[in-house]
Design an enzyme around this catalytic site. Structure first.
Site, mmCIF file in Angstrom:
data_model
loop_
_atom_site.group_PDB
_atom_site.id
_atom_site.type_symbol
_atom_site.label_atom_id
_atom_site.label_comp_id
_atom_site.label_asym_id
_atom_site.label_seq_id
_atom_site.Cartn_x
_atom_site.Cartn_y
_atom_site.Cartn_z
ATOM 1 N N SER A 115 34.726 27.121 61.312
ATOM 2 C CA SER A 115 34.532 27.189 62.552
ATOM 3 C C SER A 115 35.136 28.590 63.168
ATOM 4 O O SER A 115 36.156 28.626 63.202
ATOM 5 C CB SER A 115 34.483 26.107 63.111
ATOM 6 O OG SER A 115 34.138 26.486 64.578
ATOM 7 N N GLU B 36 35.755 28.416 66.287
ATOM 8 C CA GLU B 36 36.447 27.558 66.774
ATOM 9 C C GLU B 36 38.056 27.855 66.543
ATOM 10 O O GLU B 36 38.987 27.773 67.298
ATOM 11 C CB GLU B 36 36.357 26.236 67.329
ATOM 12 C CG GLU B 36 35.177 25.990 67.979
ATOM 13 C CD GLU B 36 35.693 26.118 69.634
ATOM 14 O OE1 GLU B 36 36.524 25.599 70.194
ATOM 15 O OE2 GLU B 36 34.879 27.170 70.225
ATOM 16 N N TYR C 209 39.362 19.609 67.925
ATOM 17 C CA TYR C 209 38.337 20.049 67.026
ATOM 18 C C TYR C 209 38.892 21.401 66.244
ATOM 19 O O TYR C 209 38.800 21.513 64.756
ATOM 20 C CB TYR C 209 36.857 20.215 67.835
ATOM 21 C CG TYR C 209 36.025 21.066 66.827
ATOM 22 C CD1 TYR C 209 35.136 20.024 65.971
ATOM 23 C CD2 TYR C 209 35.886 22.411 66.645
ATOM 24 C CE1 TYR C 209 34.197 20.641 65.133
ATOM 25 C CE2 TYR C 209 34.886 22.875 65.829
ATOM 26 C CZ TYR C 209 34.106 22.315 65.054
ATOM 27 O OH TYR C 209 33.026 22.644 64.217
HETATM 28 O O1 G4F Z 1 27.509 24.588 72.850
HETATM 29 P P1 G4F Z 1 29.040 24.355 73.013
HETATM 30 O O2 G4F Z 1 29.220 22.832 73.287
HETATM 31 O O3 G4F Z 1 29.545 24.805 71.768
HETATM 32 P P2 G4F Z 1 31.026 25.230 71.007
HETATM 33 O O4 G4F Z 1 31.871 24.545 71.731
HETATM 34 O O5 G4F Z 1 31.092 26.661 71.265
HETATM 35 O O6 G4F Z 1 31.046 24.752 69.620
HETATM 36 C C1 G4F Z 1 29.944 25.145 68.783
HETATM 37 O O7 G4F Z 1 30.316 26.145 67.890
HETATM 38 C C2 G4F Z 1 31.389 26.135 66.978
HETATM 39 C C3 G4F Z 1 31.464 27.331 66.453
HETATM 40 O O8 G4F Z 1 32.338 28.334 67.087
HETATM 41 C C4 G4F Z 1 31.150 25.043 66.068
HETATM 42 F F1 G4F Z 1 32.293 24.841 65.257
HETATM 43 C C5 G4F Z 1 31.163 23.559 66.951
HETATM 44 O O9 G4F Z 1 31.149 22.475 66.031
HETATM 45 C C6 G4F Z 1 29.943 23.773 67.847
HETATM 46 O O10 G4F Z 1 28.772 23.752 66.977
HETATM 47 O O11 G4F Z 1 29.846 25.050 74.003
HETATM 48 C C7 G4F Z 1 29.528 26.430 74.274
HETATM 49 C C8 G4F Z 1 30.332 26.948 75.357
HETATM 50 C C9 G4F Z 1 31.526 26.554 75.708
HETATM 51 O O12 G4F Z 1 32.351 27.625 76.217
HETATM 52 C C10 G4F Z 1 31.175 25.443 76.745
HETATM 53 O O13 G4F Z 1 32.416 25.573 77.702
HETATM 54 O O14 G4F Z 1 29.405 26.476 76.470
HETATM 55 C C11 G4F Z 1 30.324 26.116 77.675
HETATM 56 N N1 G4F Z 1 29.380 25.277 78.454
HETATM 57 C C12 G4F Z 1 29.025 25.407 79.478
HETATM 58 N N2 G4F Z 1 28.455 24.300 80.202
HETATM 59 C C13 G4F Z 1 28.705 24.081 78.017
HETATM 60 C C14 G4F Z 1 28.218 23.571 79.038
HETATM 61 N N3 G4F Z 1 29.043 23.544 76.835
HETATM 62 C C15 G4F Z 1 28.251 22.399 76.622
HETATM 63 N N4 G4F Z 1 28.229 21.559 75.656
HETATM 64 N N5 G4F Z 1 27.628 21.646 77.826
HETATM 65 C C16 G4F Z 1 27.802 22.218 78.969
HETATM 66 O O15 G4F Z 1 27.227 21.668 80.025
#
Ligand code: G4F
Length: 332
Positions: free
Chosen positions: A128, A130, A152
């Site tokens: 990832s 990440e 993670y």
């Molecule tokens: O959609 P996210 O939860 O994805 P994140 O953390 O980037 O991780 C995903 O991608 C990775 C690859 O880089 C994978 F390895 C992992 O398994 C997963 O598929 O969050 C994306 C961004 C973050 O910066 C978070 O802080 O969106 C921001 N965010 C803002 N508001 C939010 C929210 N994320 C989530 N989940 N929910 C919110 O309300």
């Protein structure tokens, strides 16, 4: 005789697209699933409902080495795609322990069983972006130093190292994809993209009046999961195992995603998006952008779907699923 593939995490977004791809290529496809999934097919096997009659599912748990070993003995796969994981970064701050157990021990168990039972089986590990965390350079490549910012991310670095170690020590054909964010209408609702597009559908349906989000300034390199599983497949067709960045080389903020998704639906995000401190993370990965030059050069891989097409597809499908016509919504 057709080649046999074993997919862990076949019921997830990536597993479902990969199963479809491999079936189209004539593979015999097997999936490792938790027993609870078999007991609740309508909900937990939803993403693979189109191919359910053409894949063979086996109950096993990433917490149980014997159960994994048993599946390898039974299936004798030629290729193993290890996608199963605790994949929600946010949750890994709440429970580091189960994230490590599932993602590190689970990967170790799969590799150890493979080495023992089918050492010639080719192995794919779902790494990832990440792992880059607090990024050391822009854009990130296969040589960029890892600096994970969550349990993670740490667990994925450990899985990546395990995979490389099995390659170097036991001569296993083991490759890692360093996949940047990849989305689709099959994305889980807890991830930000699907939270936004399903939230829009609920607003249009009159079931909700807001979408509560955390950090809108975080930037991600978002591609389409359907494209990314092709890169996984290509990695295992190479003579030599290796590690590859899979990304679009474009980055957008969460705010960009919000603005585009709401404009596709004809809605003003300022009226509906609420910033909620509860969704901010204790440590954020602020900026991800990957350079997939090596995947393009060696695998011939290129992303087919761009950011705009991805957002449009996700909004459209979520609205269709909710029974809301986008054309009508735009006229509201
Ligand atoms: O959609 P996210 O939860 O994805 P994140 O953390 O980037 O991780 C995903 O991608 C990775 C690859 O880089 C994978 F390895 C992992 O398994 C997963 O598929 O969050 C994306 C961004 C973050 O910066 C978070 O802080 O969106 C921001 N965010 C803002 N508001 C939010 C929210 N994320 C989530 N989940 N929910 C919110 O309300």
């Amino acid at each position: 005789m057709s080649r046999r593939a074993l997919i862990t995490g076949i019921t997830g977004q990536d597993g479902s697209y990969l199963a479809e791809l491999l079936l189209a290529k004539g593979y015999e496809v097997h999936g490792m699933v938790r027993r609870v999934a078999l007991e609740d097919p309508s909900r937990r096997l939803d993403r693979i409902s189109r191919v359910l009659d053409r894949v063979k599912l086996h109950a096993a748990s990433l917490e149980s080495f014997p159960s994994i070993y048993h599946v390898f003995r039974l299936v004798q796969p030629d290729e193993c795609y290890h996608l199963a994981a605790q994949s929600f970064v946010s949750y890994s701050f709440d429970d580091e322990f189960s994230t490590f157990n599932t993602n590190i021990n689970g990967t170790h168990f799969v590799l150890a069983a493979l080495k023992d039972v089918v050492p010639r089986c080719r192995f794919y590990f779902a790494g990832s972006s990440e792992m880059f965390g607090k990024v050391a350079e822009i854009p990130q490549t296969e040589t960029t130093r890892f600096h994970p910012r969550s349990a993670y991310g740490i667990s994925k670095v450990a899985g990546f190292d395990l995979t490389r170690n099995y390659r170097e020590t036991y001569n296993i054909h083991a490759s890692s994809g360093i996949l940047f964010n990849h989305e689709s209408p099959r994305r889980g609702y807890e991830f930000v993209t699907r939270k936004i597009t399903s939230g829009i559908a609920r607003i249009l349906k009159g079931e909700s009046t807001e979408v509560r989000l955390g950090n809108l300034d975080a930037k991600r390199d978002w591609g389409h999961a359907r494209d990314y599983v092709e890169a996984m497949y290509q990695m295992l067709q190479q003579d030599e195992p290796d590690d590859y960045v899979v990304a679009t080389n474009r980055t957008h903020s969460v705010r960009d995603f919000v603005n585009l998704a709401f404009s596709i639906a004809g809605l003003d995000p300022d009226k509906y998006v609420v910033t909620d401190p509860g969704f901010f993370r204790p440590a954020e990965v602020h900026l991800l952008i990957g350079d997939p030059a090596k995947a393009t050069r060696v695998l011939g891989w290129r992303p087919k779907t761009q950011f705009e097409g991805l957002v449009e597809e996700m909004v459209t499908v979520d609205c269709e699923n909710a029974g809301v016509s986008l054309a009508r919504a735009k006229a509201i």
